[in-house]
Design an enzyme around this catalytic site. Structure first.
Site, mmCIF file in Angstrom:
data_model
loop_
_atom_site.group_PDB
_atom_site.id
_atom_site.type_symbol
_atom_site.label_atom_id
_atom_site.label_comp_id
_atom_site.label_asym_id
_atom_site.label_seq_id
_atom_site.Cartn_x
_atom_site.Cartn_y
_atom_site.Cartn_z
ATOM 1 N N SER A 99 52.633 101.686 20.373
ATOM 2 C CA SER A 99 52.646 100.986 19.082
ATOM 3 C C SER A 99 53.804 100.009 18.934
ATOM 4 O O SER A 99 54.720 100.192 18.114
ATOM 5 C CB SER A 99 52.627 102.021 17.968
ATOM 6 O OG SER A 99 51.472 102.789 18.144
ATOM 7 N N ARG A 114 57.753 92.292 22.535
ATOM 8 C CA ARG A 114 59.118 92.613 22.097
ATOM 9 C C ARG A 114 59.109 94.042 21.561
ATOM 10 O O ARG A 114 58.061 94.568 21.189
ATOM 11 C CB ARG A 114 59.600 91.654 20.999
ATOM 12 C CG ARG A 114 58.738 91.686 19.787
ATOM 13 C CD ARG A 114 59.199 90.837 18.624
ATOM 14 N NE ARG A 114 58.187 90.993 17.588
ATOM 15 C CZ ARG A 114 57.071 90.283 17.525
ATOM 16 N NH1 ARG A 114 56.849 89.331 18.390
ATOM 17 N NH2 ARG A 114 56.185 90.522 16.585
ATOM 18 N N ASP A 152 48.566 101.924 17.483
ATOM 19 C CA ASP A 152 48.243 103.037 16.565
ATOM 20 C C ASP A 152 47.291 102.633 15.438
ATOM 21 O O ASP A 152 46.460 103.431 14.992
ATOM 22 C CB ASP A 152 49.516 103.710 16.009
ATOM 23 C CG ASP A 152 50.514 102.751 15.375
ATOM 24 O OD1 ASP A 152 50.263 101.532 15.364
ATOM 25 O OD2 ASP A 152 51.570 103.221 14.898
HETATM 26 C C1 BGC Z 1 54.792 97.725 15.663
HETATM 27 C C2 BGC Z 1 53.291 97.876 15.563
HETATM 28 C C3 BGC Z 1 52.946 99.277 15.085
HETATM 29 C C4 BGC Z 1 53.695 99.595 13.802
HETATM 30 C C5 BGC Z 1 53.403 101.000 13.287
HETATM 31 C C6 BGC Z 1 55.465 98.137 14.370
HETATM 32 O O1 BGC Z 1 56.857 98.108 14.515
HETATM 33 O O2 BGC Z 1 55.129 96.384 15.960
HETATM 34 O O3 BGC Z 1 52.673 97.630 16.802
HETATM 35 O O4 BGC Z 1 51.557 99.353 14.870
HETATM 36 O O5 BGC Z 1 55.077 99.469 14.023
HETATM 37 O O6 BGC Z 1 53.733 101.973 14.214
#
Ligand code: BGC
Length: 415
Positions: A99, A114, A152
């Site tokens: 995630s 990133r 996620d």
């Molecule tokens: C990430 C996402 C993720 C979200 C929730 C963010 O910091 O960039 O990819 O879905 O957090 O976990």
């Protein structure tokens, strides 16, 4: 700048069998074993193990992080060998929920754009995270193939939609924040590939990275951003998600101490320590119903070493908490309304379920109540009760196993 990733996910097959999921999205990660029972039985059994990532690994090397995760996966698989035997000649298959912002190249490959949420492992950026975890699994002797790489939000959307087709939006409010939704493939101008059979695709918005001059940023937000590991990035996330709400409160309290001697003549030393005040403590203070705000007094003492606070001062602290948390919840609600509007669901009488997950949503009741009531206020009477929030526990892990199943190498065995 919005980053979208598009996946043709919704061709769920009626697969039976055991699939694995690895859910990495914050300071904890989970490994799951999900048993699918075929068409009408869905998920018949699941087991999981959870572990936390040692802080040093969040800013170490890519190999160190993935080796640690692979080791935990190895011991999970070894433990379960007593109860479950993988059929001979069939490799275990894994859905990897990773995630963080990824440029998805195929269902089981994607390069890390990133890090967010306090991770900062430079040599992983630009690498294919599936290749990295696969190499680590090999190093640790685990025979497992990554069948799918997902976010996620996509896992929650897929898991939710598998149990109820009215789910068309998923929102994560936890350490970080993000949303995904189901869109008609024809309505996606960026998509030039073949149209999926279902006619639908999932869009991962990465809304945490949204920024706009209309966002109500204060000097506390700007200072927190400037001093963060990822300055200028994830601005929306820094206003609404669990990693940051407690830190914003700490900064406001420090200013009160510095400029108004709020806690007496001395500035409490702990107040100067970044991220010492976590959102779960802030939430506990927010939910304090005791007449003398005992929980607030106790938390100020145990976390910040500030003792003997008057009830009046504690009330001010709760008022600040309320301001910071409702600002976050209302902004998140505005994001949700934007998605509903994009889908035309803000004026539709058809049922729309928003699949919700994440610790902030799950545990911070005042935040959740404010978020939901703001969405309903913004929708007005037009939709009545057609928009529904549902908490999908473990949605992202189960969704990963389902997507791994629908991309299994062994589908041809049966079809
Ligand atoms: C990430 C996402 C993720 C979200 C929730 C963010 O910091 O960039 O990819 O879905 O957090 O976990």
């Amino acid at each position: 700048m919005w980053m979208e990733s598009l996946q043709d996910l919704f061709f769920f097959i009626d697969e039976e069998g055991v699939f694995y999921a690895l859910d990495l999205g914050g300071t904890n990660f989970r490994v799951l074993r999900v048993e699918l029972g075929g068409k009408d039985r869905g998920v018949v059994h699941q087991e999981f193990a959870e572990a936390s990532i040692p802080p040093a690994l969040m800013s170490g090397s890519s190999d160190a992080l993935f080796d640690y995760i692979a080791e935990k996966l190895a011991s999970f698989v070894n433990d379960e060998e007593r109860i479950y035997e993988q059929p001979a000649g069939k490799e275990r298959e894994l859905g990897f929920t990773f995630s963080f912002p990824v440029m998805q190249n195929s269902i089981n490959s994607g390069t890390l754009i990133r890090w967010t949420k306090g991770f900062s492992i430079d040599d992983a950026v630009g690498q294919d995270v599936v290749v990295e975890i696969t190499k680590a699994l090999k190093r640790k002797g685990v025979d497992m193939r990554v069948a799918a790489l997902i976010n996620d939000t996509i896992g929650t959307l897929a898991g939710g939609r598998h149990s109820d087709p009215d789910v068309s939006v998923a929102v994560i409010l936890g350490t970080g924040s993000n949303a995904a939704y189901v869109e008609r493939a024809q309505a996606i101008p960026k998509w030039h590939g073949p149209l999926p059979k279902s006619g639908e695709m999932a869009i991962n918005m990465e809304w945490g990275n949204f920024r706009s001059s209309h966002l109500p940023l204060t000097e506390y937000d700007s200072a927190m951003d400037a001093e963060s590991l990822n300055p200028g990035e994830q601005i929306f996330e820094k206003l609404i998600s669990g990693m940051y709400l407690g830190e914003i409160l700490r900064r406001v309290l420090l200013r009160l101490a510095e400029e108004a001697c709020f806690f007496g003549d001395e500035i409490p030393a702990k107040l100067r320590s970044p991220f010492i005040l976590r959102t779960p403590e802030m939430s506990a203070m927010h939910h304090d119903t005791s007449p003398d705000l005992k929980v607030v007094g106790d938390k100020l003492k145990s976390v910040l070493e500030i003792s003997h606070t008057s009830v009046k001062k504690r009330r001010v602290v709760v008022e600040l908490i309320n301001i910071i948390s409702s600002r976050g919840a209302r902004l998140a609600a505005a994001g949700i309304l934007g998605v509903l509007k994009k889908l035309g669901k803000d004026v539709s009488k058809e049922k729309t379920i928003i699949a919700m997950d994440g610790g902030l949503y799950e545990h911070y009741t005042e935040y959740r109540k404010c978020l939901e009531s703001t969405v309903f206020d913004l929708l007005g009477d037009a939709t009545g009760t057609s928009v529904v929030f549902e908490h999908y526990v473990d949605g992202s892990g189960i969704g990963a196993a389902l997507i791994a199943a629908s991309h299994s190498l062994y589908l041809d065995d049966k079809f």
